[in-house]
Design an enzyme around this catalytic site. Structure first.
Site, PDB file in Angstrom:
ATOM      1  N   HIS A   1       0.812  -1.219   0.000  1.00  0.00           N
ATOM      2  CA  HIS A   1       0.000   0.000   0.000  1.00  0.00           C
ATOM      3  C   HIS A   1       0.847   1.271   0.000  1.00  0.00           C
ATOM      4  O   HIS A   1       2.032   1.258   0.355  1.00  0.00           O
ATOM      5  CB  HIS A   1      -0.938   0.009   1.206  1.00  0.00           C
TER       6      HIS A   1
ATOM      7  N   GLU B   1      -1.984  -6.913   7.717  1.00  0.00           N
ATOM      8  CA  GLU B   1      -0.644  -6.785   8.297  1.00  0.00           C
ATOM      9  C   GLU B   1      -0.549  -7.597   9.581  1.00  0.00           C
ATOM     10  O   GLU B   1      -1.558  -7.984  10.183  1.00  0.00           O
ATOM     11  CB  GLU B   1      -0.365  -5.295   8.572  1.00  0.00           C
TER      12      GLU B   1
END
Length: 198
Positions: A10, A83
């Site tokens: 990202h 994550e």
């Protein structure tokens, strides 16, 4: 048939800028991150992935959407691509963590596998994402797939897929950096790693 698998981190968030542990906190892209996503999407669109799958956390989802918008397609969200969960470390800087958990942070920075309070270990999160990527790739008929996720878990998963056992030998992808694998059905081959927008 060899499949192409692009793994894409990202864009930048304010937590990245402030060097805070994000983990599974749902932090949005900042203005720089949005620009990075647009520039990287312009490059990746030329590779025409047939399937785009992203973490369901906002920073990865919005990054993935920039590519999908260019291609006129949609994105599948998969929470397995989140994550690493850093538990009580989330939102803190290394200095703030070191003030309370100095030994655990030292182990983590040194490549060890401690579990932050309320979180998960590096090996647990890496294995989770490696299994998710393998499942996505092996159950899809798409020949080109883009996986959009997060720095720590993409590195760890890549090392597992390459039988490097999460050794920390690959660098963490920069914001909006990507890597590319070829997958033959039983073998992962790393074609490139670390390309990112300027």
């Amino acid at each position: 048939m060899t499949k192409t698998v692009i793994v894409w981190r990202h864009g930048q968030t304010d937590f990245n800028l402030q060097r805070r542990f994000q983990g599974q906190s749902d932090i949005p892209l900042n203005a720089v991150g949005l620009d990075q996503a647009e520039r990287a999407a312009a490059v990746l669109a030329a590779r025409s992935p047939e399937l785009i799958v992203s973490s369901d956390l906002l920073r990865a989802a919005v990054t993935a959407d920039t590519l999908a918008d260019r291609l006129g397609t949609s994105v599948a969200r998969d929470p397995r691509l989140r994550e690493m969960a850093f538990g009580e470390w989330e939102g803190l800087t290394r200095e703030e963590i070191a003030a309370v958990w100095p030994e655990e942070l030292h182990k983590w920075v040194s490549g060890g596998d401690p579990k932050p309070p309320g979180g998960e270990t590096r090996s647990e999160s890496s294995l989770r994402v490696a299994r998710a990527i393998t499942d996505i790739v092996t159950t899809s008929d798409a020949e080109s797939i883009a996986i959009v996720a997060h720095g720590a878990v993409l590195r760890g998963a890549a090392e597992i897929l390459l039988d490097m056992n999460g050794s920390g030998r690959l660098a963490v992808l920069a914001n909006c950096g990507h890597g590319e694998f070829g997958f033959t059905g039983d073998t992962w081959v790393l074609r490139n790693w670390g390309e990112a927008p300027d």
